[in-house]
Design an enzyme around this catalytic site. Structure first.
Site, PDB file in Angstrom:
ATOM      1  N   TYR A  59      46.391  37.344  40.161  1.00  0.00           N
ATOM      2  CA  TYR A  59      46.256  37.699  38.735  1.00  0.00           C
ATOM      3  C   TYR A  59      46.524  36.503  37.824  1.00  0.00           C
ATOM      4  CZ  TYR A  59      45.306  42.329  40.343  1.00  0.00           C
ATOM      5  OH  TYR A  59      44.698  43.388  40.970  1.00  0.00           O
ATOM      6  N   ARG A  62      43.201  34.925  37.445  1.00  0.00           N
ATOM      7  CA  ARG A  62      42.336  35.691  36.531  1.00  0.00           C
ATOM      8  C   ARG A  62      42.742  35.423  35.077  1.00  0.00           C
ATOM      9  NH1 ARG A  62      41.334  36.368  40.993  1.00  0.00           N
ATOM     10  NH2 ARG A  62      39.787  34.906  40.333  1.00  0.00           N
ATOM     11  N   GLN A  99      36.785  49.551  32.185  1.00  0.00           N
ATOM     12  CA  GLN A  99      37.470  49.318  33.468  1.00  0.00           C
ATOM     13  C   GLN A  99      37.919  47.864  33.551  1.00  0.00           C
ATOM     14  OE1 GLN A  99      35.020  51.460  36.793  1.00  0.00           O
ATOM     15  NE2 GLN A  99      33.637  51.037  35.109  1.00  0.00           N
ATOM     16  N   ASN A 100      37.522  47.067  32.551  1.00  0.00           N
ATOM     17  CA  ASN A 100      37.814  45.632  32.608  1.00  0.00           C
ATOM     18  C   ASN A 100      39.238  45.352  32.154  1.00  0.00           C
ATOM     19  OD1 ASN A 100      35.193  45.482  33.333  1.00  0.00           O
ATOM     20  ND2 ASN A 100      34.443  44.756  31.353  1.00  0.00           N
ATOM     21  N   HIS A 118      41.976  50.551  33.446  1.00  0.00           N
ATOM     22  CA  HIS A 118      42.490  49.874  34.648  1.00  0.00           C
ATOM     23  C   HIS A 118      43.543  48.815  34.326  1.00  0.00           C
ATOM     24  CE1 HIS A 118      38.750  51.070  37.275  1.00  0.00           C
ATOM     25  NE2 HIS A 118      39.553  52.088  37.010  1.00  0.00           N
ATOM     26  N   CYS A 126      57.658  46.257  33.401  1.00  0.00           N
ATOM     27  CA  CYS A 126      58.824  46.439  34.258  1.00  0.00           C
ATOM     28  C   CYS A 126      58.553  47.616  35.193  1.00  0.00           C
ATOM     29  CB  CYS A 126      60.060  46.708  33.396  1.00  0.00           C
ATOM     30  SG  CYS A 126      61.509  47.086  34.405  1.00  0.00           S
ATOM     31  N   LEU A 212      22.311  45.627  34.896  1.00  0.00           N
ATOM     32  CA  LEU A 212      21.396  44.597  35.388  1.00  0.00           C
ATOM     33  C   LEU A 212      20.349  45.212  36.309  1.00  0.00           C
ATOM     34  CD1 LEU A 212      20.940  41.551  35.213  1.00  0.00           C
ATOM     35  CD2 LEU A 212      22.418  41.286  37.208  1.00  0.00           C
TER      36      LEU A 212
HETATM   37  N1  APR Z   1      24.478  42.577  32.618  1.00  0.00           N
HETATM   38  C1  APR Z   1      24.573  43.887  32.972  1.00  0.00           C
HETATM   39  N2  APR Z   1      25.050  44.303  34.154  1.00  0.00           N
HETATM   40  C2  APR Z   1      25.440  43.351  35.032  1.00  0.00           C
HETATM   41  C3  APR Z   1      25.372  41.972  34.739  1.00  0.00           C
HETATM   42  C4  APR Z   1      24.862  41.590  33.467  1.00  0.00           C
HETATM   43  N3  APR Z   1      24.752  40.319  33.081  1.00  0.00           N
HETATM   44  N4  APR Z   1      25.845  41.290  35.817  1.00  0.00           N
HETATM   45  C5  APR Z   1      26.167  42.201  36.740  1.00  0.00           C
HETATM   46  N5  APR Z   1      25.927  43.448  36.271  1.00  0.00           N
HETATM   47  C6  APR Z   1      26.155  44.737  36.940  1.00  0.00           C
HETATM   48  C7  APR Z   1      25.958  44.695  38.438  1.00  0.00           C
HETATM   49  O1  APR Z   1      24.604  44.938  38.767  1.00  0.00           O
HETATM   50  C8  APR Z   1      26.866  45.820  38.894  1.00  0.00           C
HETATM   51  O2  APR Z   1      26.178  47.072  38.925  1.00  0.00           O
HETATM   52  O3  APR Z   1      27.506  45.082  36.735  1.00  0.00           O
HETATM   53  C9  APR Z   1      27.962  45.876  37.827  1.00  0.00           C
HETATM   54  C10 APR Z   1      29.318  45.334  38.262  1.00  0.00           C
HETATM   55  O4  APR Z   1      29.810  46.135  39.290  1.00  0.00           O
HETATM   56  P1  APR Z   1      31.243  45.878  39.972  1.00  0.00           P
HETATM   57  O5  APR Z   1      31.378  44.449  40.360  1.00  0.00           O
HETATM   58  O6  APR Z   1      31.391  46.909  41.035  1.00  0.00           O
HETATM   59  O7  APR Z   1      32.278  46.133  38.779  1.00  0.00           O
HETATM   60  P2  APR Z   1      32.837  47.510  38.199  1.00  0.00           P
HETATM   61  O8  APR Z   1      31.822  48.579  38.267  1.00  0.00           O
HETATM   62  O9  APR Z   1      33.425  47.190  36.882  1.00  0.00           O
HETATM   63  O10 APR Z   1      34.003  47.839  39.220  1.00  0.00           O
HETATM   64  C11 APR Z   1      34.813  48.961  38.957  1.00  0.00           C
HETATM   65  O11 APR Z   1      36.271  48.379  40.732  1.00  0.00           O
HETATM   66  O12 APR Z   1      37.278  46.748  41.953  1.00  0.00           O
HETATM   67  C12 APR Z   1      37.481  47.702  40.999  1.00  0.00           C
HETATM   68  O13 APR Z   1      39.170  47.829  39.402  1.00  0.00           O
HETATM   69  C13 APR Z   1      37.978  47.136  39.689  1.00  0.00           C
HETATM   70  O14 APR Z   1      37.470  47.877  37.445  1.00  0.00           O
HETATM   71  C14 APR Z   1      36.909  47.518  38.694  1.00  0.00           C
HETATM   72  C15 APR Z   1      36.239  48.696  39.363  1.00  0.00           C
END
Ligand code: APR
Length: 242
Positions: A59, A62, A99-100, A118, A126, A212
């Site tokens: 972290y 990050r 979720q970010n 999240h 703490c 995407l």
């Molecule tokens: N524009 C739009 N979508 C995009 C882009 C972009 N430039 N780049 C990538 N993506 C899409 C991908 O195609 C994918 O479907 O964003 C999505 C990202 O998916 P993940 O990596 O699985 O992220 P997320 O869905 O936020 O994950 C959910 O999983 O690991 C845990 O806690 C973590 O909050 C996270 C949760």
């Protein structure tokens, strides 16, 4: 893109894809975070007990990356603009569930309507009291907590796998009221977030996926638009009428 229906209660759910063009890695892409780190090693309560040094390090990386010039992009800003428009015109309400763990939405629209389910990388808490502290520096198991004065009691304010997401009652309330639900940049793999569109649908909302590419649940949305978030999010939001 044309949407002539008038919406009054908009819920937006975002995932890592919305921050990708700001320079933050997603989780499940070929070069994503989970390609290079095992979830079990860095993102579970058990991992933190077993190897807190590694979890803090993960972290810290990050946090350092986020604070090293990463900025909100046109998609974050477009949501912020829409929120401002709705607040000023009193024509409706926008609730943003993310979720970010970055703070890019908060920078683009203020903290009030953002529900970071999240957790937040710029906070630490703490383990005993739950008290939150803002955090812009590296952390380690050697740190003393300022509320209980104990070493090793501070943990990243992150919801790990197996833990309950934050703001669930606010989220359920927002979903029960919404007439438009938009999921942006999320792969639809992680619950409960991946199930929110179904709840919104059950309450009668129109559901839209902006991503995407088609997500795991994309075909179950009523409307889909595919492309980079910085292009499709401003375009779609501008097509809404109030
Ligand atoms: N524009 C739009 N979508 C995009 C882009 C972009 N430039 N780049 C990538 N993506 C899409 C991908 O195609 C994918 O479907 O964003 C999505 C990202 O998916 P993940 O990596 O699985 O992220 P997320 O869905 O936020 O994950 C959910 O999983 O690991 C845990 O806690 C973590 O909050 C996270 C949760």
């Amino acid at each position: 893109m044309q949407s002539s229906t008038i919406y009054r209660n908009i819920v937006v759910l975002t995932g890592a894809g919305i921050s990708a063009e700001s320079g933050i890695q997603t989780f499940r892409a070929a070069d994503g975070l989970w390609e290079n780190h095992r979830v079990e090693d860095v993102a579970t309560p058990e991992a933190f007990i077993r190897d807190p040094v590694l979890v803090h390090k993960f972290y810290n990386e990050r946090r350092r990356h986020l604070l090293n010039g990463i900025q909100p992009n046109e998609a974050h800003l477009a949501i912020g603009e829409l929120n401002k428009e709705l607040v000023e015109s009193q024509q409706g309400k926008l609730t943003l569930i993310t979720q970010n763990i970055d703070d890019l939405h908060q920078r683009a629209m203020g903290k009030d309507n953002v529900l970071p389910m999240h957790g937040e990388i710029l906070k630490i808490r703490c383990k005993e009291s739950g008290q939150l502290f803002s955090c812009t520096e590296d952390t380690s198991p050697e740190d003393y907590c300022t509320c209980c004065n104990k070493k090793g009691n501070l943990r990243p304010h992150i919801v790990w796998f197996g833990e309950m997401p934050l703001y669930m009652s606010e989220i359920e309330h927002a979903l029960s009221q919404c007439d438009l639900f938009i999921a942006i940049g999320t792969s639809g793999n992680v619950y409960p977030a991946a199930g929110f569109f179904e709840m919104a649908k059950q309450y009668g909302a129109h559901t839209v996926e902006l991503n995407l590419e088609a997500s795991a649940i994309g075909s179950r949305f009523a409307e889909q638009h595919y492309g980079p978030a910085t292009k499709i999010v401003p375009k779609f939001l501008n097509s809404l009428s109030f």
